[in-house]
Design a protein around this motif. Structure first.
Motif, PDB file in Angstrom:
ATOM      1  N   GLU A   1      37.780  36.225  51.771  1.00 62.96           N
ATOM      2  CA  GLU A   1      38.588  35.806  50.627  1.00 62.96           C
ATOM      3  C   GLU A   1      37.728  35.091  49.598  1.00 62.96           C
ATOM      4  OE1 GLU A   1      42.130  33.607  51.598  1.00 62.96           O
ATOM      5  OE2 GLU A   1      42.536  34.994  53.244  1.00 62.96           O
ATOM      6  N   LEU A   2      36.786  34.299  50.081  1.00 63.77           N
ATOM      7  CA  LEU A   2      35.931  33.570  49.149  1.00 63.77           C
ATOM      8  C   LEU A   2      34.967  34.511  48.427  1.00 63.77           C
ATOM      9  CD1 LEU A   2      35.119  30.408  51.239  1.00 63.77           C
ATOM     10  CD2 LEU A   2      36.607  30.593  49.280  1.00 63.77           C
ATOM     11  N   ALA A   3      34.631  35.610  49.124  1.00 63.97           N
ATOM     12  CA  ALA A   3      33.642  36.523  48.524  1.00 63.97           C
ATOM     13  C   ALA A   3      34.300  37.607  47.675  1.00 63.97           C
ATOM     14  CB  ALA A   3      32.813  37.155  49.631  1.00 63.97           C
ATOM     15  N   MET A   4      35.616  37.497  47.471  1.00 64.60           N
ATOM     16  CA  MET A   4      36.325  38.580  46.769  1.00 64.60           C
ATOM     17  C   MET A   4      35.740  38.870  45.393  1.00 64.60           C
ATOM     18  SD  MET A   4      40.287  38.099  47.689  1.00 64.60           S
ATOM     19  CE  MET A   4      40.879  39.043  46.326  1.00 64.60           C
ATOM     20  N   ARG A   5      35.353  37.779  44.701  1.00 67.59           N
ATOM     21  CA  ARG A   5      34.843  37.999  43.353  1.00 67.59           C
ATOM     22  C   ARG A   5      33.477  38.700  43.372  1.00 67.59           C
ATOM     23  NH1 ARG A   5      36.826  33.697  40.896  1.00 67.59           N
ATOM     24  NH2 ARG A   5      38.378  34.611  39.509  1.00 67.59           N
ATOM     25  N   ASP A   6      32.780  38.637  44.516  1.00 68.65           N
ATOM     26  CA  ASP A   6      31.508  39.369  44.607  1.00 68.65           C
ATOM     27  C   ASP A   6      31.749  40.864  44.727  1.00 68.65           C
ATOM     28  OD1 ASP A   6      30.429  36.893  44.604  1.00 68.65           O
ATOM     29  OD2 ASP A   6      30.170  36.785  46.792  1.00 68.65           O
ATOM     30  N   TYR A   7      32.859  41.232  45.363  1.00 67.32           N
ATOM     31  CA  TYR A   7      33.170  42.666  45.475  1.00 67.32           C
ATOM     32  C   TYR A   7      33.636  43.201  44.129  1.00 67.32           C
ATOM     33  CZ  TYR A   7      33.513  41.314  50.410  1.00 67.32           C
ATOM     34  OH  TYR A   7      33.286  40.797  51.641  1.00 67.32           O
ATOM     35  N   LEU A   8      34.706  42.595  43.629  1.00 66.90           N
ATOM     36  CA  LEU A   8      35.292  43.059  42.371  1.00 66.90           C
ATOM     37  C   LEU A   8      35.632  41.846  41.539  1.00 66.90           C
ATOM     38  CD1 LEU A   8      37.862  45.661  43.737  1.00 66.90           C
ATOM     39  CD2 LEU A   8      35.793  46.196  42.486  1.00 66.90           C
ATOM     40  N   GLN A   9      35.207  41.846  40.293  1.00 70.07           N
ATOM     41  CA  GLN A   9      35.590  40.738  39.437  1.00 70.07           C
ATOM     42  C   GLN A   9      36.363  41.244  38.219  1.00 70.07           C
ATOM     43  OE1 GLN A   9      32.363  38.639  37.679  1.00 70.07           O
ATOM     44  NE2 GLN A   9      31.055  40.425  37.633  1.00 70.07           N
ATOM     45  N   GLU A  10      36.880  40.302  37.453  1.00 71.01           N
ATOM     46  CA  GLU A  10      37.699  40.661  36.306  1.00 71.01           C
ATOM     47  C   GLU A  10      36.923  41.584  35.375  1.00 71.01           C
ATOM     48  OE1 GLU A  10      37.228  37.597  37.326  1.00 71.01           O
ATOM     49  OE2 GLU A  10      39.134  36.500  37.456  1.00 71.01           O
ATOM     50  N   GLY A  11      37.570  42.643  34.941  1.00 67.10           N
ATOM     51  CA  GLY A  11      36.927  43.570  34.017  1.00 67.10           C
ATOM     52  C   GLY A  11      36.309  44.777  34.698  1.00 67.10           C
ATOM     53  N   ASP A  12      36.146  44.731  36.014  1.00 67.08           N
ATOM     54  CA  ASP A  12      35.589  45.878  36.719  1.00 67.08           C
ATOM     55  C   ASP A  12      36.590  47.034  36.719  1.00 67.08           C
ATOM     56  OD1 ASP A  12      33.282  44.623  37.272  1.00 67.08           O
ATOM     57  OD2 ASP A  12      33.725  44.176  39.364  1.00 67.08           O
ATOM     58  N   LEU A  13      36.053  48.235  36.696  1.00 68.48           N
ATOM     59  CA  LEU A  13      36.911  49.419  36.780  1.00 68.48           C
ATOM     60  C   LEU A  13      36.861  49.954  38.200  1.00 68.48           C
ATOM     61  CD1 LEU A  13      35.989  51.191  33.482  1.00 68.48           C
ATOM     62  CD2 LEU A  13      38.293  50.639  34.198  1.00 68.48           C
ATOM     63  N   ILE A  14      38.002  50.394  38.708  1.00 71.93           N
ATOM     64  CA  ILE A  14      38.028  50.981  40.037  1.00 71.93           C
ATOM     65  C   ILE A  14      38.808  52.286  40.007  1.00 71.93           C
ATOM     66  CG2 ILE A  14      37.866  48.806  41.299  1.00 71.93           C
ATOM     67  CD1 ILE A  14      40.970  49.202  41.771  1.00 71.93           C
TER      68      ILE A  14
END
Lengths: 245, 294
Positions: B129-142
């Protein structure tokens, strides 16, 4: 009124119309690609652009979200070059805020908001040239834009103004007639069900004449409806033909 | 050649006159009565107004047995399970991402419904949960698939396949969802040298065809090597072709895009967006597609 004859003895108005006649209406749907829906309308020299975004997730303050229906967010603005004298603030002044509120009321009555809980629908209207009947043209433009966006509505909303000059009800006032300071009624109608979405009156009018004036406004709204309906049908026909599945 | 081009306004041409199809459809506008017969079921785009079935949007009436719907010409995306979507992360929350997918509410991507980088299979811990922003952050496209649709119309996504995940270098084109044709696959490697993802939500991703099909990164490591000029040109041309097809309301799928690309080859990339060129190449595409149908 300083000698200006608003209704001649022969029954013609300053711009050569009859009492119940509308100005020429020209409209187009889908003028912007980026917005969900957009429309442009000209009623005589009054020119209005409307854009609709949504329904989409609440932007800005999420606390405003309604859990059982969509929030309708309107903004009315007038281009700085739209009036004879240059405007300093395009929106946010008293007049525009009032107009914004009226638009919101009108469209909350027409859009089936309960289908989109917790969403928001934005309607932005801009007057490019003001020549009387700004509210009415804005409503008509916003109706077309909403239909273009595919947002479900009970019915069209058509608006028209009417005045009362020299004992005659006049439909669809232009700027000169508005500026003369006589009584003026703005009416937004759901034409199929004959329901009134908004009714507003400026200045004083004798009770005995009210019915006549409203009658004239309703007739004008229905005339507007005929024109808008034709625009919508042509647009729908053109697009379905192109899609031609 | 002049550096700038000026155009004068010209009356719009009505394109549809040449094509006589679609005229037999029952078209309605909001407020129109569809039927006064009470034996029908009310579908999307309609409502009951005193004993009558009334349309609430402008479009074509569709009847399936007793069900009557009106399909609007363009709307926001309505999610269906199994759809492929392309979306943009707008928010990182406790155990989920919020994804903007052109739907009426933001979609949800749960931490538990995605593959961890490296493809490890285990329960998601607090560290994840803490590393979530390392996977996907705001503005990323998926790119993702629709897993479930909630009662309020919001959509839950999953990326539990190596096909899905974060998108790296490429171009996003946003079109109306109704113009994307539903097909078996929405991932296409076009023979012209680029790949497209045709999201059902109207988001189209054009990217250079990857050299080798996926390392085990699970699609979370972006390749930041410069894309060769040739690939960039192909991608730009495809983008302009898609815009041309959209302007002329032609359905988007691999064949139509490819035909349009081929029709556009005689023109410079920037010229494709000129109205007359658009019309010409899309007309050619239409004819080729009709020939294909036979």
């Amino acid at each position: 009124m300083a000698g200006l004859e608003l209704l001649s003895d022969e029954g013609y108005r300053v711009d050569g119309r009859r009492a119940g006649e509308l100005r020429k209406v020209r409209a187009r749907m889908g003028v912007f690609a980026q917005a969900d829906g957009s429309a442009y309308i000209e009623q005589g020299n009054t020119k209005v652009l409307a854009v609709v975004y949504g329904p989409h997730e609440m932007r800005g303050s999420r606390s405003k979200a309604l859990h059982d229906r969509a929030l309708v967010n309107c903004q009315y603005s007038m281009a700085t070059f739209s009036t004879g004298e240059r405007k300093r603030r395009p929106h946010g002044d008293r007049k525009s805020s009032e107009m914004t509120l009226h638009l919101k009321q009108t469209f909350e009555a027409a859009i089936l908001t309960q289908l989109y809980p917790r969403s928001q629908i934005d309607i932005y209207v801009q007057v490019l040239q003001a020549d009387g009947g700004n509210y009415c043209a804005s409503v008509n433009a916003a109706t077309l834009a909403t239909i273009d966006a595919g947002i479900p509505m009970r019915d069209y909303v058509c608006a028209s103004s009417a005045g009362f000059i020299e004992d005659t009800p006049l439909a669809d006032l232009n700027y000169v007639e508005e500026a003369a300071g006589g009584p003026q009624v703005a009416l937004a109608l759901l034409p199929k069900s004959d329901q009134i979405a908004l009714l507003e009156m400026n200045s004083r009018l004798h009770e005995d004449h009210l019915d006549q004036v409203i009658e004239a406004a309703i007739k004008a709204c229905k005339d507007i409806y005929t024109v808008l309906d034709q625009v919508v049908r042509e647009h729908v026909h053109e697009v379905t033909t192109l899609l031609g599945e | 050649m002049a550096a700038m081009e000026l155009r004068l306004p010209v009356p719009r041409k009505v394109v549809s006159q040449g094509l006589a199809r679609g005229s037999d459809k029952h078209l309605v506008a909001p407020g129109d009565t569809i039927t006064t017969d009470t034996g029908y079921m009310r579908g999307h785009g309609t409502y009951m107004g005193d004993e009558k079935l009334v349309a609430s949007v402008a479009g074509a009436v569709e009847r399936v047995n007793k069900l009557i719907c009106v399909k609007a010409l363009k709307t926001r995306y309505n999610g269906e399970v199994g759809d492929i979507v392309v979306g943009r992360i707008t928010e990182v929350q406790q155990k989920r991402w919020k994804v903007e997918t052109n739907a009426r509410l933001d979609s949800v991507l749960l931490l538990s419904s995605m593959n961890l980088p490296g493809g490890e299979l285990r329960r998601r811990s607090a560290e994840d949960e803490l590393a979530m922003r390392d996977y996907l952050q705001e503005g990323d496209l998926i790119s993702a698939e629709v897993q479930a649709v909630f009662s309020d119309g919001a959509v839950s996504l999953h990326t539990r396949s190596l096909k899905y995940g974060k998108l790296g270098q490429g171009v996003l084109v946003q079109v109306s969802p109704s113009l994307v044709k539903r097909q078996k696959t929405h991932f296409h490697d076009l023979p012209c040298g680029a790949s497209v993802i045709l999201g059902n939500n109207g988001f189209i991703w054009i990217y250079p065809t990857p050299e080798q099909k996926d390392e085990e990164a699970g699609g979370f490591v972006t390749n930041l090597e410069p894309v060769p000029l040739h690939d960039r040109e192909v991608i730009s041309r495809l983008r302009n072709c898609i815009l041309a097809l959209v302007a002329q309301k032609l359905m988007l799928y691999d064949t139509s895009i490819l035909y349009c690309y081929e029709a556009s080859l005689p023109h410079q990339i920037k010229d494709i967006l000129k109205p007359e060129v658009m019309q010409e190449i899309v007309l050619e595409t239409r004819h080729r597609l009709l020939e294909l149908e036979g």
